[in-house]
Design an enzyme around this catalytic site. Structure first.
Site, PDB file in Angstrom:
ATOM      1  N   ARG A 115       0.862  -1.176   0.000  1.00  0.00           N
ATOM      2  CA  ARG A 115       0.000   0.000   0.000  1.00  0.00           C
ATOM      3  C   ARG A 115       0.901   1.229   0.000  1.00  0.00           C
ATOM      4  O   ARG A 115       1.972   1.234   0.625  1.00  0.00           O
ATOM      5  CB  ARG A 115      -0.921   0.025   1.226  1.00  0.00           C
ATOM      6  CG  ARG A 115      -2.025  -1.010   1.203  1.00  0.00           C
ATOM      7  CD  ARG A 115      -3.086  -0.690   0.154  1.00  0.00           C
ATOM      8  NE  ARG A 115      -4.240  -1.581   0.207  1.00  0.00           N
ATOM      9  CZ  ARG A 115      -4.346  -2.705  -0.486  1.00  0.00           C
ATOM     10  NH1 ARG A 115      -3.343  -3.104  -1.251  1.00  0.00           N
ATOM     11  NH2 ARG A 115      -5.455  -3.444  -0.401  1.00  0.00           N
ATOM     12  N   HIS A 171      -1.404   0.411  -9.590  1.00  0.00           N
ATOM     13  CA  HIS A 171      -2.046  -0.507  -8.644  1.00  0.00           C
ATOM     14  C   HIS A 171      -2.748  -1.641  -9.391  1.00  0.00           C
ATOM     15  O   HIS A 171      -3.968  -1.817  -9.305  1.00  0.00           O
ATOM     16  CB  HIS A 171      -3.029   0.241  -7.748  1.00  0.00           C
ATOM     17  CG  HIS A 171      -3.293  -0.493  -6.458  1.00  0.00           C
ATOM     18  ND1 HIS A 171      -3.712   0.145  -5.310  1.00  0.00           N
ATOM     19  CD2 HIS A 171      -3.213  -1.818  -6.126  1.00  0.00           C
ATOM     20  CE1 HIS A 171      -3.875  -0.734  -4.342  1.00  0.00           C
ATOM     21  NE2 HIS A 171      -3.577  -1.945  -4.812  1.00  0.00           N
ATOM     22  N   GLU A 218      -2.863   8.243  -3.883  1.00  0.00           N
ATOM     23  CA  GLU A 218      -3.302   7.328  -4.926  1.00  0.00           C
ATOM     24  C   GLU A 218      -4.785   7.544  -5.194  1.00  0.00           C
ATOM     25  O   GLU A 218      -5.572   7.582  -4.238  1.00  0.00           O
ATOM     26  CB  GLU A 218      -3.060   5.873  -4.508  1.00  0.00           C
ATOM     27  CG  GLU A 218      -3.325   4.871  -5.599  1.00  0.00           C
ATOM     28  CD  GLU A 218      -3.004   3.440  -5.176  1.00  0.00           C
ATOM     29  OE1 GLU A 218      -3.902   2.579  -5.323  1.00  0.00           O
ATOM     30  OE2 GLU A 218      -1.883   3.189  -4.697  1.00  0.00           O
TER      31      GLU A 218
END
Length: 316
Positions: free
Chosen positions: A229, A276, A257
């Site tokens: 993450r 991602h 993000e």
């Protein structure tokens, strides 16, 4: 007809061998609900949908017993725990993403080491640019977050003849392939590694774990790969190291993000960024279906569901 509903992010008729004792509702985060949320007992959280959308039905799911995510991390669902009745189980995806995420971790590592982004740019400019790049062979690789995904990463590293895999988790233990170090040992481990692959979940303990001090302990030329993450890594600290040219990075996740246009991380030297995509691949759907069949079969039989990571805490 059953009064127990199961909400699925996939059309129910696309999944075979589901228990017949439930009524299945298809909901993938749309504004309108497929039925009264109060009848939902098993909620499969829509995949890759905004946090506010997937949390929205929870206050109305008064008969809820299981919340099943299709992600390895559940940080996006933790704000919803106080909305759940005591005993409601929050489950993560277990091994669902091990294959796909480990595959991307290896791809990012190889691409960054062997200079693939530079070759892509050279190809566009029709330049034949040869140089000597680091191989993955003979590198010392530290896996930070040695759980299911970390183990799958090691499975894929070993055929590439790395000199050593150093396993790190929140607590020291022994794994089938050897010792796992606790995070308190990182200051002694980091100066002697060539590659760090981050695959830890995002928790209070891991948020900002890869900070300026962590990065400063890495040797010159080391590569940081993040498939965990974004907030596990301190972006400003990483930018400082990238800007100096001392470290390189390959990132599938960022903080913030999505990474907004104009952010300095886009054009930092020595960085490779993917948006991602560790989980979303053709490996996702068949593994997600197997997970849901197994979990719903346990639930229908009155057996404990697997991969429970937290329970609800709302008082009536």
């Amino acid at each position: 007809m059953s009064t127990t509903d199961v909400w699925l992010p996939f059309p129910p008729d696309a999944l075979s061998d589901l228990p017949e004792s439930f009524t299945y509702r298809h909901w993938d985060g749309e504004d309108d609900y497929p039925a009264d949320p109060a009848r939902c007992a098993f909620y499969v959280v829509p995949y890759l949908r905004p946090q506010d959308a997937v949390l929205r039905p929870l206050p109305r799911m008064t008969d809820l017993r299981v919340v099943q995510t299709l992600t390895a991390g559940v940080d996006h669902m933790l704000p919803g725990l106080p909305l759940l009745a005591p005993g409601v189980r929050l489950c993560n995806a277990g091994p669902l993403h091990n294959t796909s995420t480990a595959e991307l971790a290896l791809a990012l590592t190889l691409a960054a080491l062997r200079g693939i982004p530079r070759s892509v740019l050279a190809q566009r400019e029709e330049r034949w640019e040869q140089d000597v790049r680091p191989a993955l062979a003979d590198r010392r690789v530290l896996i930070l977050g040695y759980g299911g995904i970390g183990g799958a990463i090691e499975d894929r590293l070993l055929p590439f003849e790395v000199s050593e895999v150093i396993r790190v988790a929140s607590r020291a233990r022994t794994a089938p392939r050897g010792p796992v170090h606790g995070t308190e040992e990182l200051p002694e481990l980091l100066p002697n590694v060539d590659v760090v692959i981050v695959s830890t979940p995002l928790t209070d303990a891991t948020r900002g774990l890869v900070d300026a001090e962590f990065l400063a302990r890495l040797p010159d030329g080391a590569l940081l790969v993040n498939v965990a993450r974004g907030p596990v890594v301190d972006t400003e600290a990483l930018l400082a190291e990238l800007g100096s040219g001392r470290l390189r990075a390959a990132l599938d996740v960022t903080d913030p993000e999505p990474l907004p246009p104009g952010h300095p991380l886009w054009h930092a030297p020595g960085v490779l960024i993917t948006p991602h995509v560790g989980g979303p691949s053709t490996a996702f759907r068949p593994r997600a279906e197997r997970l849901l069949r197994a979990q719903l079969a346990r639930f229908a039989a009155g057996e404990p569901v697997a991969h429970v990571v937290a329970t609800g805490g709302r008082e009536h």
